[in-house]
Motif scaffolding. Structure first.
Motif, PDB file in Angstrom:
ATOM      1  N   GLY A 249       7.877 -65.978  22.810  1.00  0.00           N
ATOM      2  CA  GLY A 249       9.308 -65.789  23.069  1.00  0.00           C
ATOM      3  C   GLY A 249       9.653 -66.061  24.521  1.00  0.00           C
ATOM      4  N   PRO A 250      10.882 -66.516  24.790  1.00  0.00           N
ATOM      5  CA  PRO A 250      11.286 -66.780  26.164  1.00  0.00           C
ATOM      6  C   PRO A 250      11.636 -65.492  26.895  1.00  0.00           C
ATOM      7  CG  PRO A 250      13.140 -67.154  24.726  1.00  0.00           C
ATOM      8  CD  PRO A 250      11.968 -66.796  23.832  1.00  0.00           C
ATOM      9  N   TRP A 251      11.581 -65.525  28.227  1.00  0.00           N
ATOM     10  CA  TRP A 251      12.120 -64.401  29.007  1.00  0.00           C
ATOM     11  C   TRP A 251      13.615 -64.577  29.210  1.00  0.00           C
ATOM     12  CZ3 TRP A 251      14.868 -64.851  33.492  1.00  0.00           C
ATOM     13  CH2 TRP A 251      14.802 -66.091  34.170  1.00  0.00           C
ATOM     14  N   GLY A 252      14.023 -65.855  29.469  1.00  0.00           N
ATOM     15  CA  GLY A 252      15.414 -66.140  29.735  1.00  0.00           C
ATOM     16  C   GLY A 252      15.580 -67.532  30.320  1.00  0.00           C
ATOM     17  N   MET A 253      16.796 -67.843  30.701  1.00  0.00           N
ATOM     18  CA  MET A 253      17.130 -69.163  31.244  1.00  0.00           C
ATOM     19  C   MET A 253      18.541 -69.084  31.808  1.00  0.00           C
ATOM     20  SD  MET A 253      17.689 -70.882  27.500  1.00  0.00           S
ATOM     21  CE  MET A 253      16.193 -70.054  26.951  1.00  0.00           C
ATOM     22  N   LEU A 254      18.972 -70.109  32.523  1.00  0.00           N
ATOM     23  CA  LEU A 254      20.366 -70.177  32.914  1.00  0.00           C
ATOM     24  C   LEU A 254      21.234 -70.180  31.657  1.00  0.00           C
ATOM     25  CD1 LEU A 254      20.194 -72.774  35.816  1.00  0.00           C
ATOM     26  CD2 LEU A 254      20.740 -70.339  36.032  1.00  0.00           C
ATOM     27  N   ALA A 255      22.365 -69.512  31.706  1.00  0.00           N
ATOM     28  CA  ALA A 255      23.169 -69.307  30.498  1.00  0.00           C
ATOM     29  C   ALA A 255      23.600 -70.612  29.850  1.00  0.00           C
ATOM     30  CB  ALA A 255      24.387 -68.452  30.827  1.00  0.00           C
ATOM     31  N   ARG A 256      23.815 -71.644  30.654  1.00  0.00           N
ATOM     32  CA  ARG A 256      24.283 -72.920  30.098  1.00  0.00           C
ATOM     33  C   ARG A 256      23.201 -73.675  29.339  1.00  0.00           C
ATOM     34  NH1 ARG A 256      23.784 -74.164  35.753  1.00  0.00           N
ATOM     35  NH2 ARG A 256      22.190 -75.756  36.122  1.00  0.00           N
ATOM     36  N   PRO A 268      27.459 -60.993  41.690  1.00  0.00           N
ATOM     37  CA  PRO A 268      28.836 -61.472  41.492  1.00  0.00           C
ATOM     38  C   PRO A 268      29.058 -62.817  42.162  1.00  0.00           C
ATOM     39  CG  PRO A 268      28.826 -59.140  42.058  1.00  0.00           C
ATOM     40  CD  PRO A 268      27.416 -59.622  42.232  1.00  0.00           C
ATOM     41  N   GLY A 269      29.605 -63.747  41.397  1.00  0.00           N
ATOM     42  CA  GLY A 269      29.830 -65.082  41.916  1.00  0.00           C
ATOM     43  C   GLY A 269      28.631 -65.994  41.832  1.00  0.00           C
ATOM     44  N   GLY A 270      27.486 -65.451  41.418  1.00  0.00           N
ATOM     45  CA  GLY A 270      26.265 -66.236  41.306  1.00  0.00           C
ATOM     46  C   GLY A 270      26.053 -66.764  39.905  1.00  0.00           C
ATOM     47  N   PRO A 271      24.892 -67.356  39.638  1.00  0.00           N
ATOM     48  CA  PRO A 271      24.632 -67.934  38.316  1.00  0.00           C
ATOM     49  C   PRO A 271      24.511 -66.869  37.241  1.00  0.00           C
ATOM     50  CG  PRO A 271      22.654 -67.981  39.673  1.00  0.00           C
ATOM     51  CD  PRO A 271      23.763 -67.544  40.572  1.00  0.00           C
ATOM     52  N   THR A 272      24.801 -67.268  36.018  1.00  0.00           N
ATOM     53  CA  THR A 272      24.631 -66.385  34.870  1.00  0.00           C
ATOM     54  C   THR A 272      23.371 -66.788  34.126  1.00  0.00           C
ATOM     55  OG1 THR A 272      26.048 -67.823  33.543  1.00  0.00           O
ATOM     56  CG2 THR A 272      27.088 -65.918  34.598  1.00  0.00           C
ATOM     57  N   PHE A 273      22.722 -65.796  33.516  1.00  0.00           N
ATOM     58  CA  PHE A 273      21.465 -66.010  32.816  1.00  0.00           C
ATOM     59  C   PHE A 273      21.583 -65.516  31.388  1.00  0.00           C
ATOM     60  CE2 PHE A 273      20.510 -65.649  37.278  1.00  0.00           C
ATOM     61  CZ  PHE A 273      19.518 -66.579  37.505  1.00  0.00           C
ATOM     62  N   ARG A 274      20.860 -66.168  30.509  1.00  0.00           N
ATOM     63  CA  ARG A 274      20.743 -65.747  29.129  1.00  0.00           C
ATOM     64  C   ARG A 274      19.344 -65.151  28.977  1.00  0.00           C
ATOM     65  NH1 ARG A 274      24.101 -67.319  25.449  1.00  0.00           N
ATOM     66  NH2 ARG A 274      24.699 -69.152  26.663  1.00  0.00           N
ATOM     67  N   VAL A 275      19.253 -63.837  28.752  1.00  0.00           N
ATOM     68  CA  VAL A 275      17.953 -63.164  28.729  1.00  0.00           C
ATOM     69  C   VAL A 275      17.655 -62.626  27.336  1.00  0.00           C
ATOM     70  CG1 VAL A 275      18.055 -62.597  31.178  1.00  0.00           C
ATOM     71  CG2 VAL A 275      18.937 -60.951  29.512  1.00  0.00           C
ATOM     72  N   HIS A 277      14.396 -60.546  24.681  1.00  0.00           N
ATOM     73  CA  HIS A 277      13.576 -59.339  24.580  1.00  0.00           C
ATOM     74  C   HIS A 277      12.492 -59.280  25.668  1.00  0.00           C
ATOM     75  CE1 HIS A 277      11.131 -56.160  22.738  1.00  0.00           C
ATOM     76  NE2 HIS A 277      10.095 -56.952  22.948  1.00  0.00           N
ATOM     77  N   ASN A 278      11.810 -60.393  25.913  1.00  0.00           N
ATOM     78  CA  ASN A 278      10.702 -60.366  26.878  1.00  0.00           C
ATOM     79  C   ASN A 278      11.171 -60.103  28.300  1.00  0.00           C
ATOM     80  OD1 ASN A 278       8.728 -60.716  24.954  1.00  0.00           O
ATOM     81  ND2 ASN A 278       8.593 -62.930  25.211  1.00  0.00           N
ATOM     82  N   PHE A 279      12.420 -60.382  28.586  1.00  0.00           N
ATOM     83  CA  PHE A 279      12.988 -60.029  29.891  1.00  0.00           C
ATOM     84  C   PHE A 279      12.912 -58.522  30.099  1.00  0.00           C
ATOM     85  CE2 PHE A 279      16.756 -58.598  32.269  1.00  0.00           C
ATOM     86  CZ  PHE A 279      16.608 -59.304  33.459  1.00  0.00           C
ATOM     87  N   ASN A 280      13.265 -57.763  29.080  1.00  0.00           N
ATOM     88  CA  ASN A 280      13.215 -56.304  29.176  1.00  0.00           C
ATOM     89  C   ASN A 280      11.788 -55.789  29.224  1.00  0.00           C
ATOM     90  OD1 ASN A 280      16.061 -55.847  29.184  1.00  0.00           O
ATOM     91  ND2 ASN A 280      16.098 -56.294  26.994  1.00  0.00           N
ATOM     92  N   VAL A 281      10.862 -56.528  28.643  1.00  0.00           N
ATOM     93  CA  VAL A 281       9.452 -56.138  28.747  1.00  0.00           C
ATOM     94  C   VAL A 281       8.968 -56.308  30.184  1.00  0.00           C
ATOM     95  CG1 VAL A 281       7.105 -56.599  27.942  1.00  0.00           C
ATOM     96  CG2 VAL A 281       9.021 -56.692  26.325  1.00  0.00           C
ATOM     97  N   ILE A 282       9.367 -57.385  30.847  1.00  0.00           N
ATOM     98  CA  ILE A 282       9.011 -57.556  32.262  1.00  0.00           C
ATOM     99  C   ILE A 282       9.566 -56.390  33.073  1.00  0.00           C
ATOM    100  CG2 ILE A 282       9.271 -59.002  34.320  1.00  0.00           C
ATOM    101  CD1 ILE A 282       9.438 -61.426  32.447  1.00  0.00           C
ATOM    102  N   LYS A 283      10.743 -55.908  32.715  1.00  0.00           N
ATOM    103  CA  LYS A 283      11.328 -54.780  33.436  1.00  0.00           C
ATOM    104  C   LYS A 283      10.540 -53.494  33.228  1.00  0.00           C
ATOM    105  CE  LYS A 283      15.762 -54.261  33.915  1.00  0.00           C
ATOM    106  NZ  LYS A 283      17.225 -54.137  33.645  1.00  0.00           N
ATOM    107  N   VAL A 295      10.219 -62.857  38.519  1.00  0.00           N
ATOM    108  CA  VAL A 295       8.962 -63.142  37.824  1.00  0.00           C
ATOM    109  C   VAL A 295       9.154 -64.292  36.840  1.00  0.00           C
ATOM    110  CG1 VAL A 295       7.358 -62.241  36.084  1.00  0.00           C
ATOM    111  CG2 VAL A 295       7.904 -60.871  38.111  1.00  0.00           C
ATOM    112  N   GLY A 296      10.203 -64.210  36.027  1.00  0.00           N
ATOM    113  CA  GLY A 296      10.424 -65.262  35.041  1.00  0.00           C
ATOM    114  C   GLY A 296      10.628 -66.624  35.686  1.00  0.00           C
TER     115      GLY A 296
END
Length: 378
Positions: A249-256, A268-275, A277-283, A295-296
């Motif tokens: 499974g992926p951790w995430g990526m840029l939202a686009r 705020p004002g920075g890039p958005t990410f699409r995260v 399940h594994n993103f929360n595991v890294i946390k 990390v991702g």
């Protein structure tokens, strides 16, 4: 599974975003960075150790283990100073990524990944955690083993337990450290790490080590301290696996770049990410959104992925990264050492600004500004 490696708030954020801590084993290579703090005589600490001894032995620690562990240990005032003065300000995601996944870290990561690719592939096969993520945790936690810490763990933990601010927690960690020594995984002289007791290539606290460290190379010891990172890398993977990592499974990526998941904008004002399940595991390794993205992203960069192209907004001083880089270069050119320009306003840059302000007869604030950049010719 509710497991927390960082109950005391260890990690990149808690250590001023050094990008690593420090910690070799016995006979560390000269390349390993040092972070030694001197011990001083303290009768109060001596009395605390004497009172702690029966509590330790009643918890199953042998007298021989206790005496061996404390032989050469001592009170370290620098540990208390660090504990009382942890970094209070938070970095923006842009700054965090520059430190955790900047060009130098990426280059070092690719070299380390190449050196350890057989081990990392074997670890991925057994635990299902992507090799690039394990490598990235290694990089964020200890700069791929270069900064594992050099502070005697028994001294650090006993100092913090004696101090009493979080006495119960640190006494628990100290008992766990003594159990590790009693088990024979390492020797007292080799058990070194950060000022707060986090140890090895992947900076485990003693209770997390007890629960989740593994002997991957089969030598009979769960050795996270030595120059060989095998057991440490496998232990980090085991930690993530036990906390629910989903193989493939992926951790995430840029939202686009994708669909699904959860869209977040950490700055705020920075890039958005699409995260995912594994993103929360890294946390679970460090409960910080910036940490998990760092990390991702470092993992992606290690295996050839592109840098995040932003855009990021100006900082609190109204400066973009390009302007901060220009400011650092101009300070250096004017004879004020801001360090190698990286666009991150840290202690070195602030000291350089103070030096310039002092010489120019300005109010000495250490703060960057557009006006300061202009005064330097920018």
């Amino acid at each position: 599974m509710n497991m927390t490696r960082r109950t005391a708030g260890f990690g990149l954020l808690a250590f001023g975003l050094q990008g690593c801590i420090g910690n070799p084993m016995a006979g560390p290579s000269p390349a390993v960075a040092r972070d030694t703090m001197p011990m001083v005589a303290n009768p109060g600490w001596d009395a605390w150790v004497a009172n702690f001894r029966p509590r330790a032995t009643s918890s199953g620690i042998s007298a021989a283990t206790f005496d061996r562990a404390f032989q050469g240990a001592g009170y370290i005032p620098g540990v208390i100073e660090r504990d009382r003065n942890q970094t209070e300000f938070s970095r923006t995601l842009e700054d965090y990524l520059q430190i955790a996944a900047g060009p130098k870290k990426v280059a070092a990561g690719r070299a380390a990944y190449a050196r350890q690719q057989n081990t990392l592939r074997a670890v991925e096969q057994r635990y299902g955690v992507d090799a690039k993520i394990v490598a990235a945790i290694w990089g964020v936690e200890s700069n791929f083993g270069e900064r594992r810490g050099d502070i005697n763990t028994v001294s650090a933990l006993s100092t913090l337990a004696y101090d009493g601010r979080r006495g119960a927690f640190f006494e628990q960690q100290l008992v766990a450290a003594l159990r590790i020594l009693q088990n024979g995984d390492t020797a007292p002289a080799n058990m070194v790490g950060s000022w707060a007791g986090a140890m090895g290539h992947t900076q485990f606290i003693p209770t997390s080590y007890q629960s989740l460290a593994v002997d991957f190379n089969g030598d009979g010891r769960r050795d996270i301290w030595s120059d060989d990172p095998t057991d440490a890398l496998a232990s980090a993977a085991n930690y993530l696996a036990k906390n629910g990592w989903r193989r493939g499974g992926p951790w995430g990526m840029l939202a686009r770049q994708g669909s699904g998941g959860t869209v977040i904008q950490p700055q705020p004002g920075g890039p958005t990410f699409r995260v995912f399940h594994n993103f929360n595991v890294i946390k679970r390794y460090n409960n910080s959104t910036n940490y998990a993205i760092g990390v991702g992203h470092l993992g992606d960069r290690i295996v050839g992925g592109p840098a995040i192209d932003g855009p990021f907004p100006p900082d609190q001083f109204g400066l973009t990264k390009v302007q901060r880089l220009d400011l650092q270069r101009r300070l250096n050119a004017a004879g004020f050492d801001a360090g190698e320009p990286d666009g991150v306003i840290g202690s070195g840059t602030k000291a350089a600004i103070e030096g310039y302000q002092r010489r120019a007869g300005l109010a000495v604030t250490g703060e960057p500004s557009v006006a300061l950049l202009r005064a330097l010719g920018g």
